[in-house]
Design a protein around this motif. Structure first.
Motif, short mmCIF file in Angstrom:
data_model
loop_
_atom_site.label_atom_id
_atom_site.label_comp_id
_atom_site.label_asym_id
_atom_site.label_seq_id
_atom_site.Cartn_x
_atom_site.Cartn_y
_atom_site.Cartn_z
N GLN A 195 -6.85 0.85 -14.73
CA GLN A 195 -7.46 0.12 -15.85
C GLN A 195 -8.30 1.05 -16.71
N GLU A 196 -8.87 2.06 -16.11
CA GLU A 196 -9.63 3.03 -16.88
C GLU A 196 -8.72 3.79 -17.85
N LYS A 197 -7.54 4.15 -17.40
CA LYS A 197 -6.65 4.97 -18.22
C LYS A 197 -5.79 4.15 -19.19
N TYR A 198 -5.26 3.02 -18.69
CA TYR A 198 -4.29 2.28 -19.49
C TYR A 198 -4.82 0.98 -20.08
N GLY A 199 -6.06 0.61 -19.76
CA GLY A 199 -6.59 -0.65 -20.21
C GLY A 199 -6.47 -1.71 -19.12
N ASN A 200 -7.22 -2.77 -19.28
CA ASN A 200 -7.32 -3.78 -18.22
C ASN A 200 -6.03 -4.53 -17.95
N VAL A 201 -5.31 -4.89 -19.03
CA VAL A 201 -4.13 -5.74 -18.84
C VAL A 201 -3.03 -5.01 -18.08
N PHE A 202 -2.63 -3.84 -18.57
CA PHE A 202 -1.56 -3.13 -17.88
C PHE A 202 -2.02 -2.62 -16.51
N GLY A 203 -3.29 -2.25 -16.39
CA GLY A 203 -3.81 -1.86 -15.09
C GLY A 203 -3.69 -2.98 -14.07
N ALA A 204 -3.91 -4.22 -14.52
CA ALA A 204 -3.77 -5.37 -13.62
C ALA A 204 -2.30 -5.64 -13.30
N ILE A 205 -1.41 -5.38 -14.26
CA ILE A 205 0.02 -5.56 -14.01
C ILE A 205 0.50 -4.61 -12.92
N LEU A 206 -0.02 -3.38 -12.94
CA LEU A 206 0.33 -2.41 -11.90
C LEU A 206 -0.14 -2.85 -10.51
N PHE A 207 -1.08 -3.78 -10.49
CA PHE A 207 -1.59 -4.28 -9.21
C PHE A 207 -0.58 -5.20 -8.53
N ILE A 208 0.38 -5.75 -9.29
CA ILE A 208 1.32 -6.73 -8.73
C ILE A 208 2.10 -6.18 -7.52
N PRO A 209 2.68 -4.97 -7.59
CA PRO A 209 3.36 -4.45 -6.39
C PRO A 209 2.42 -4.32 -5.19
N ALA A 210 1.16 -3.92 -5.46
CA ALA A 210 0.19 -3.81 -4.36
C ALA A 210 -0.06 -5.16 -3.71
N LEU A 211 -0.15 -6.21 -4.55
CA LEU A 211 -0.36 -7.56 -4.03
C LEU A 211 0.83 -7.99 -3.17
N ILE A 212 2.05 -7.74 -3.67
CA ILE A 212 3.25 -8.10 -2.91
C ILE A 212 3.29 -7.34 -1.58
N GLY A 213 2.97 -6.03 -1.64
CA GLY A 213 2.97 -5.23 -0.43
C GLY A 213 1.97 -5.73 0.60
N ASP A 214 0.77 -6.12 0.15
CA ASP A 214 -0.25 -6.62 1.08
C ASP A 214 0.18 -7.94 1.72
N ILE A 215 0.75 -8.83 0.93
CA ILE A 215 1.17 -10.13 1.47
C ILE A 215 2.31 -9.95 2.47
N LEU A 216 3.25 -9.06 2.16
CA LEU A 216 4.33 -8.77 3.11
C LEU A 216 3.79 -8.14 4.38
N TRP A 217 2.73 -7.32 4.24
CA TRP A 217 2.11 -6.70 5.41
C TRP A 217 1.45 -7.78 6.28
N VAL A 218 0.77 -8.72 5.65
CA VAL A 218 0.18 -9.84 6.40
C VAL A 218 1.28 -10.62 7.12
N ALA A 219 2.38 -10.88 6.42
CA ALA A 219 3.49 -11.61 7.03
C ALA A 219 4.07 -10.85 8.21
N CYS A 220 4.18 -9.53 8.06
CA CYS A 220 4.73 -8.69 9.13
C CYS A 220 3.91 -8.81 10.40
N ILE A 221 2.60 -8.67 10.28
CA ILE A 221 1.78 -8.64 11.49
C ILE A 221 1.54 -10.03 12.07
#
Length: 541
Positions: free
Chosen positions: A121-147
């Motif tokens: 968000q510092e480099k690209y702005g808040n909106v696109f920085g938050a969009i980049l967070f989507i894969p991280a969110l998916i990865g975390d939820i799949l990790w929760v599901a895994c364990i």
């Protein structure tokens, strides 16, 4: 099917102990919040940046040595189509930690960052920085599901209890103590949980090794007894796929917010690096019990046990081989110790992933985009609501598949293919990339990964890959390291498009792509800039 009440009581006592530890830690968190009244949400997310070094090491290790790691290792070595040579996690996780300590601690700690999305968000702005967070969110939820899936299968095997009930109860306990104290509750419960993992699994190993139903597992490593040798095969044609999985876990793991939360929670860079290095050694050491149990299970004549025939693999239960081995090859009370260790492994990772996802949702989406003037109280409310939401989704997904190893790979896959290029470019090549390149690379990464598909989870493989082998059932056996290829292609695209955009902007055909001309959120940037200026002054003095 009769419920194993004694086993249920033992696991209940363990949950009460964990919950009590979480409540105790929440009081410490409240104390820290009073000292940092202006940044209460940061106390919940990064523990006030003063976590004890030993607690930091324990929580870093426990986060990686979770249910997916423990059960996944045993699953791979037991599976006759894979074997020990395909157990890449015990190699990849230490690599992950060492690389993190060497190269990623300094960039993420250079400013007052709280989440991995902050530098975006510092480099690209808040909106696109938050969009980049989507894969991280998916990865975390799949990790929760895994364990959670790991624990559900474990409890259903040993206690004759529905896996859905086990998943639900475990998710509720993890959610409750994460809600109470944020990172402090997560970190201090991790100390208890890692202790259970170490003691519980190692106590079971001697009983597994002396089981009367198992052949000499060292002989079974290279000789076919009851199934293919558990050492496995790595043919030349499979090297690309092996390297792909190793890099996926070793480098993709550097895109988990849970890693950076622990790095940011320590007081100094030196402590953060020590946490990574010691954690890497412990990850390798703690893989040994699950690998041994998987090897013994592969050497066992299951027809002679009360499990009967067909074998766990033939019944599609390879993902649950560790609890099956504990239940059928160990005395009953020893298997209860093992279930406590597995429950500890599951919850130590589940709480970390829940806090990871909720921290980014609250700070990088709610605070920086939806309500920029949100109070600290409002941010904490969103953190708690996000913990509950992610816990519910993760628990739901945990009931859809029996392969723990598959969920672990898919979780890392999402981050490796889509987020790794952005992390590498933002941290190490900031002068060469800009918003145009980052957007193009992000879209390309998602598009390629969707086209390649993942048949195991119902995503069709539309894009044919080189070196594919067609199976008898019509499916493709993938030999090409497609994940690494997507990651490298996306990285190159980000750099090339960024440079092309910069060149075009100099010709005045596009708006300037320099960081200074990007639309920024000054409310978000001011604290980070102020901290950087203060640090420079202190260094000069």
């Amino acid at each position: 099917m009769a419920v194993n009440w004694l086993g249920l009581l033992s696991i209940g006592v363990f949950y009460v102990l964990i919950l009590a530890t979480g409540i105790w830690a929440s009081k410490k968190s409240k104390h820290e919040e009073k000292k940092c009244s202006g940044n209460r949400s940061e106390v919940a997310m990064v523990g006030g940046r003063n976590l004890n070094i030993w607690v930091s090491i324990f929580t870093m290790t426990a986060t990686w040595v979770g249910g997916g790691y423990v059960l996944g290792n045993a699953e791979v070595i037991y599976d006759p189509t894979k074997g020990l040579v395909w157990a890449t996690a015990p190699i990849a996780f230490p690599i992950n930690m060492i690389l993190g300590g060497l190269f990623f601690v300094k960039p993420i700690r250079s400013k007052t960052y709280v989440t991995l999305a902050d530098p975006f968000q510092e480099k690209y702005g808040n909106v696109f920085g938050a969009i980049l967070f989507i894969p991280a969110l998916i990865g975390d939820i799949l990790w929760v599901a895994c364990i959670l899936s790991a624990l559900g299968g474990t409890v259903s095997v040993i206690m004759d209890l529905s896996s859905a009930i086990a998943v639900t109860v475990s998710a509720v306990v993890a959610v409750v103590y994460t809600l109470l104290g944020g990172l402090y509750s997560v970190a201090y419960t991790d100390v208890i949980q890692l202790t259970f993992i170490v003691l519980g699994l190692w106590v079971c190993v001697p009983f597994i090794l002396t089981s009367t139903y198992s052949a000499n597992f060292t002989v079974a490593a290279v000789t076919k007894l009851h199934q293919e040798p558990w050492i496995g095969k790595l043919e030349l044609k499979d090297v690309g796929r092996w390297v792909d999985e190793l890099l996926l876990l070793g480098i993709g793991g550097l895109c988990y917010q849970a890693f950076y939360q622990r790095v940011l929670s320590t007081a100094t860079d030196a402590q953060a690096k020590l946490t990574c290095y010691v954690g890497g050694v412990l990850c390798l050491t703690l893989a040994i019990p699950s690998l041994v149990i998987g090897a013994v299970a592969a050497s066992t004549n299951w027809n002679e046990t009360t499990f009967g025939s067909p074998s766990p693999y033939e019944q599609g239960k390879a993902g649950m081989i560790l609890p099956i081995a504990l239940h059928y090859l160990c005395p009953f009370f020893v298997s209860l110790i093992g279930i406590g260790a597995l429950a500890a492994a599951v919850m130590s990772s589940a709480d970390s992933a829940l806090l990871s996802a909720s921290s980014q949702l609250a700070r990088n989406v709610f605070k920086n985009i939806i309500w920029k003037d949100a109070s600290e109280k409002a941010i904490l409310v969103v953190v708690k609501l996000s913990v509950v939401l992610c816990g519910v989704i993760g628990a739901g997904l945990a009931m859809l598949t029996s392969s723990v190893h598959l969920l672990m790979i898919v979780s890392g896959d999402v981050l490796y293919s889509m987020l790794t290029p952005q992390v590498m470019c933002t941290f190490f090549l900031p002068q060469l990339v800009n918003l145009y390149g980052a957007c193009t690379g992000f879209v390309l990464g998602i598009l390629l990964r969707l086209l390649v598909g993942q048949p195991e989870i119902g995503l069709p493989d539309v894009l044919p890959l080189p070196w594919d082998e067609m199976q008898e059932d019509g499916s493709r056996h993938r030999l090409f390291p497609f994940r690494t290829a997507i990651m490298l292609l996306t990285t190159a695209t980000i750099i090339l498009v960024s440079q092309l955009g910069e060149w075009i902007s100099k010709k005045r055909l596009l708006r300037s792509t320099s960081d200074a001309d990007m639309k920024r959120d000054t409310h978000y940037m001011e604290p980070i800039q102020r901290h950087a200026e203060e640090s420079e002054k202190l260094n000069e003095e």
